[in-house]
Design a protein around this motif. Structure first.
Motif, PDB file in Angstrom:
ATOM      1  N   GLY A  66       0.817  -1.202   0.000  1.00 38.94           N
ATOM      2  CA  GLY A  66       0.000   0.000   0.000  1.00 38.94           C
ATOM      3  C   GLY A  66       0.848   1.248   0.000  1.00 38.94           C
ATOM      4  O   GLY A  66       0.347   2.347  -0.261  1.00 38.94           O
ATOM      5  N   HIS A  67       2.129   1.085   0.287  1.00 41.37           N
ATOM      6  CA  HIS A  67       3.061   2.215   0.228  1.00 41.37           C
ATOM      7  C   HIS A  67       3.428   2.462  -1.234  1.00 41.37           C
ATOM      8  O   HIS A  67       3.565   1.523  -2.020  1.00 41.37           O
ATOM      9  CB  HIS A  67       4.322   1.897   1.037  1.00 41.37           C
ATOM     10  N   MET A  68       3.608   3.721  -1.592  1.00 43.69           N
ATOM     11  CA  MET A  68       3.941   4.062  -2.972  1.00 43.69           C
ATOM     12  C   MET A  68       5.343   3.589  -3.372  1.00 43.69           C
ATOM     13  O   MET A  68       5.615   3.357  -4.544  1.00 43.69           O
ATOM     14  CB  MET A  68       3.838   5.570  -3.180  1.00 43.69           C
ATOM     15  N   LEU A  69       6.221   3.471  -2.382  1.00 44.19           N
ATOM     16  CA  LEU A  69       7.579   3.011  -2.643  1.00 44.19           C
ATOM     17  C   LEU A  69       7.830   1.702  -1.908  1.00 44.19           C
ATOM     18  O   LEU A  69       7.056   1.309  -1.026  1.00 44.19           O
ATOM     19  CB  LEU A  69       8.600   4.063  -2.199  1.00 44.19           C
ATOM     20  N   ALA A  70       8.909   1.043  -2.275  1.00 46.86           N
ATOM     21  CA  ALA A  70       9.324  -0.184  -1.605  1.00 46.86           C
ATOM     22  C   ALA A  70      10.729   0.025  -1.068  1.00 46.86           C
ATOM     23  O   ALA A  70      11.621   0.462  -1.801  1.00 46.86           O
ATOM     24  CB  ALA A  70       9.295  -1.360  -2.579  1.00 46.86           C
ATOM     25  N   GLY A  71      10.936  -0.267   0.215  1.00 48.03           N
ATOM     26  CA  GLY A  71      12.268  -0.105   0.778  1.00 48.03           C
ATOM     27  C   GLY A  71      12.242   0.198   2.262  1.00 48.03           C
ATOM     28  O   GLY A  71      11.260  -0.089   2.958  1.00 48.03           O
ATOM     29  N   GLU A  72      13.333   0.756   2.748  1.00 49.88           N
ATOM     30  CA  GLU A  72      13.488   1.058   4.175  1.00 49.88           C
ATOM     31  C   GLU A  72      14.094   2.438   4.370  1.00 49.88           C
ATOM     32  O   GLU A  72      14.742   2.984   3.475  1.00 49.88           O
ATOM     33  CB  GLU A  72      14.433   0.045   4.841  1.00 49.88           C
ATOM     34  N   GLU A  73      13.883   2.958   5.568  1.00 52.72           N
ATOM     35  CA  GLU A  73      14.489   4.231   5.932  1.00 52.72           C
ATOM     36  C   GLU A  73      14.892   4.186   7.399  1.00 52.72           C
ATOM     37  O   GLU A  73      14.154   3.676   8.231  1.00 52.72           O
ATOM     38  CB  GLU A  73      13.525   5.385   5.686  1.00 52.72           C
ATOM     39  N   LYS A  74      16.087   4.705   7.681  1.00 58.48           N
ATOM     40  CA  LYS A  74      16.585   4.752   9.058  1.00 58.48           C
ATOM     41  C   LYS A  74      16.861   6.195   9.452  1.00 58.48           C
ATOM     42  O   LYS A  74      17.393   6.985   8.673  1.00 58.48           O
ATOM     43  CB  LYS A  74      17.883   3.953   9.199  1.00 58.48           C
ATOM     44  N   PHE A  75      16.490   6.521  10.688  1.00 58.28           N
ATOM     45  CA  PHE A  75      16.802   7.828  11.273  1.00 58.28           C
ATOM     46  C   PHE A  75      17.658   7.587  12.505  1.00 58.28           C
ATOM     47  O   PHE A  75      17.360   6.685  13.306  1.00 58.28           O
ATOM     48  CB  PHE A  75      15.519   8.565  11.660  1.00 58.28           C
ATOM     49  N   ALA A  76      18.698   8.377  12.670  1.00 60.47           N
ATOM     50  CA  ALA A  76      19.615   8.141  13.782  1.00 60.47           C
ATOM     51  C   ALA A  76      20.187   9.442  14.312  1.00 60.47           C
ATOM     52  O   ALA A  76      20.451  10.383  13.556  1.00 60.47           O
ATOM     53  CB  ALA A  76      20.752   7.224  13.331  1.00 60.47           C
ATOM     54  N   VAL A  77      20.375   9.480  15.634  1.00 58.55           N
ATOM     55  CA  VAL A  77      21.140  10.540  16.291  1.00 58.55           C
ATOM     56  C   VAL A  77      22.305   9.850  16.986  1.00 58.55           C
ATOM     57  O   VAL A  77      22.095   8.911  17.762  1.00 58.55           O
ATOM     58  CB  VAL A  77      20.288  11.309  17.317  1.00 58.55           C
ATOM     59  N   GLU A  78      23.518  10.301  16.695  1.00 54.96           N
ATOM     60  CA  GLU A  78      24.709   9.636  17.217  1.00 54.96           C
ATOM     61  C   GLU A  78      25.650  10.636  17.888  1.00 54.96           C
ATOM     62  O   GLU A  78      25.963  11.686  17.335  1.00 54.96           O
ATOM     63  CB  GLU A  78      25.452   8.925  16.089  1.00 54.96           C
ATOM     64  N   TRP A  79      26.083  10.271  19.081  1.00 52.73           N
ATOM     65  CA  TRP A  79      27.092  11.047  19.802  1.00 52.73           C
ATOM     66  C   TRP A  79      28.420  10.334  19.593  1.00 52.73           C
ATOM     67  O   TRP A  79      28.624   9.230  20.081  1.00 52.73           O
ATOM     68  CB  TRP A  79      26.722  11.101  21.283  1.00 52.73           C
ATOM     69  N   ARG A  80      29.287  10.939  18.821  1.00 54.30           N
ATOM     70  CA  ARG A  80      30.510  10.269  18.394  1.00 54.30           C
ATOM     71  C   ARG A  80      31.663  10.484  19.368  1.00 54.30           C
ATOM     72  O   ARG A  80      31.586  11.299  20.282  1.00 54.30           O
ATOM     73  CB  ARG A  80      30.893  10.743  16.979  1.00 54.30           C
ATOM     74  N   GLU A  81      32.743   9.763  19.124  1.00 53.84           N
ATOM     75  CA  GLU A  81      33.875   9.776  20.043  1.00 53.84           C
ATOM     76  C   GLU A  81      34.597  11.118  20.090  1.00 53.84           C
ATOM     77  O   GLU A  81      35.318  11.402  21.039  1.00 53.84           O
ATOM     78  CB  GLU A  81      34.846   8.650  19.686  1.00 53.84           C
ATOM     79  N   ASP A  82      34.428  11.932  19.051  1.00 56.35           N
ATOM     80  CA  ASP A  82      35.048  13.268  19.074  1.00 56.35           C
ATOM     81  C   ASP A  82      34.147  14.297  19.756  1.00 56.35           C
ATOM     82  O   ASP A  82      34.400  15.496  19.686  1.00 56.35           O
ATOM     83  CB  ASP A  82      35.417  13.723  17.660  1.00 56.35           C
ATOM     84  N   ASP A  83      33.070  13.821  20.399  1.00 57.66           N
ATOM     85  CA  ASP A  83      32.106  14.637  21.140  1.00 57.66           C
ATOM     86  C   ASP A  83      31.058  15.293  20.246  1.00 57.66           C
ATOM     87  O   ASP A  83      30.153  15.964  20.729  1.00 57.66           O
ATOM     88  CB  ASP A  83      32.807  15.710  21.987  1.00 57.66           C
ATOM     89  N   SER A  84      31.169  15.128  18.936  1.00 55.02           N
ATOM     90  CA  SER A  84      30.176  15.712  18.035  1.00 55.02           C
ATOM     91  C   SER A  84      28.902  14.870  18.007  1.00 55.02           C
ATOM     92  O   SER A  84      28.933  13.659  18.238  1.00 55.02           O
ATOM     93  CB  SER A  84      30.738  15.839  16.614  1.00 55.02           C
ATOM     94  N   VAL A  85      27.777  15.524  17.742  1.00 54.15           N
ATOM     95  CA  VAL A  85      26.477  14.849  17.663  1.00 54.15           C
ATOM     96  C   VAL A  85      25.916  15.055  16.261  1.00 54.15           C
ATOM     97  O   VAL A  85      25.854  16.186  15.766  1.00 54.15           O
ATOM     98  CB  VAL A  85      25.488  15.403  18.713  1.00 54.15           C
TER      99      VAL A  85
END
Length: 237
Positions: free
Chosen positions: A154-173
């Motif tokens: 029923g979705h117009m497209l076929a596939g996947e999507e990921k959303f992420a928030v990451e706090w990395r080792e250099d302190d950046s987000v």
């Protein structure tokens, strides 16, 4: 199956859409289920997706640095702030839990289309509770919150999507979007160039929405701190 509405879909409209879809009835090959967990795509997996007609996408933006920014970004993601756009939205009360069905509403020309998905996974790595950014082994803190959804029939497209928030080792987000998709039916195939433009527009606007959400979170924290300090100096009671 196509879920249309001539007005902005209500919760009742969205529920009717999702109730028409069976749990786990994804509209793409099962061998790719959960493939977004290890993205951005590269090597053999990227070649396999391309060979099967999928187009991969990746976009990211630095939200800032430190634990507070990470927590603000995580909260914004959990409240679907990344998907509250003028032309597309997800009900903000939708829980981000494995198995939850999600209705993405998007305005197309004169009508709204409701696209059903289902949350495939939720990955969460919590930040350490100690206040220092460096632990006893001299390892910098790192944390992440991510979830991925697969398209249902029923979705117009076929596939996947990921959303992420990451706090990395250099302190950046960072906030990141990763996906793979292809047309799911003749109508979406005919309009796929427009869909590709919308995907790029969504990525750009979603990144900006998360930046605004984190900035607002920082403003709220600073305002609360200022109020607490003022109250401490000049208590009302």
């Amino acid at each position: 199956m196509l879920f249309l509405s001539w007005h902005r879909p209500s919760r009742k409209d969205q529920a009717a859409c999702l109730n028409s879809c069976k749990d786990g009835e994804f509209n793409y090959d099962a061998k790719y289920k959960g493939a977004t967990q290890k993205s951005p795509f590269s090597g053999e997996r990227a070649n396999d997706l391309k060979r099967d007609g999928f187009v991969t996408n990746h976009a990211s933006v630095k939200l800032g640095s430190g634990k507070d920014v990470f927590l603000d970004g995580k909260k914004a993601l959990q409240n679907w702030r990344h998907f509250q756009l003028p032309w597309a939205f997800v009900d903000a009360s939708t829980p981000i839990l494995e198995g939850t069905k999600v209705c993405v509403c998007a305005h197309e020309l004169v009508a709204w289309i409701m696209n059903p998905l289902q949350v495939l996974y939720v990955d969460a790595k919590e930040p350490p509770k100690f206040p220092s950014r460096v632990d006893q082994n001299n390892h910098q803190q790192q944390a992440a919150f991510a979830f991925g959804s697969g398209t249902l029939r029923g979705h117009m497209l076929a596939g996947e999507e990921k959303f992420a928030v990451e706090w990395r080792e250099d302190d950046s987000v960072w906030y990141e979007i990763s996906s793979f998709a292809k047309p799911a039916n003749f109508l979406s195939f005919a309009g796929y160039p427009v869909a590709r433009l919308q995907q790029k527009m969504f990525a750009k606007q979603s990144l900006a929405a998360m930046e605004r959400a984190v900035r607002q979170g920082s403003v709220d924290i600073h305002s609360q701190s200022a109020f607490s300090a003022l109250h401490h100096r000049h208590p009302c009671t």
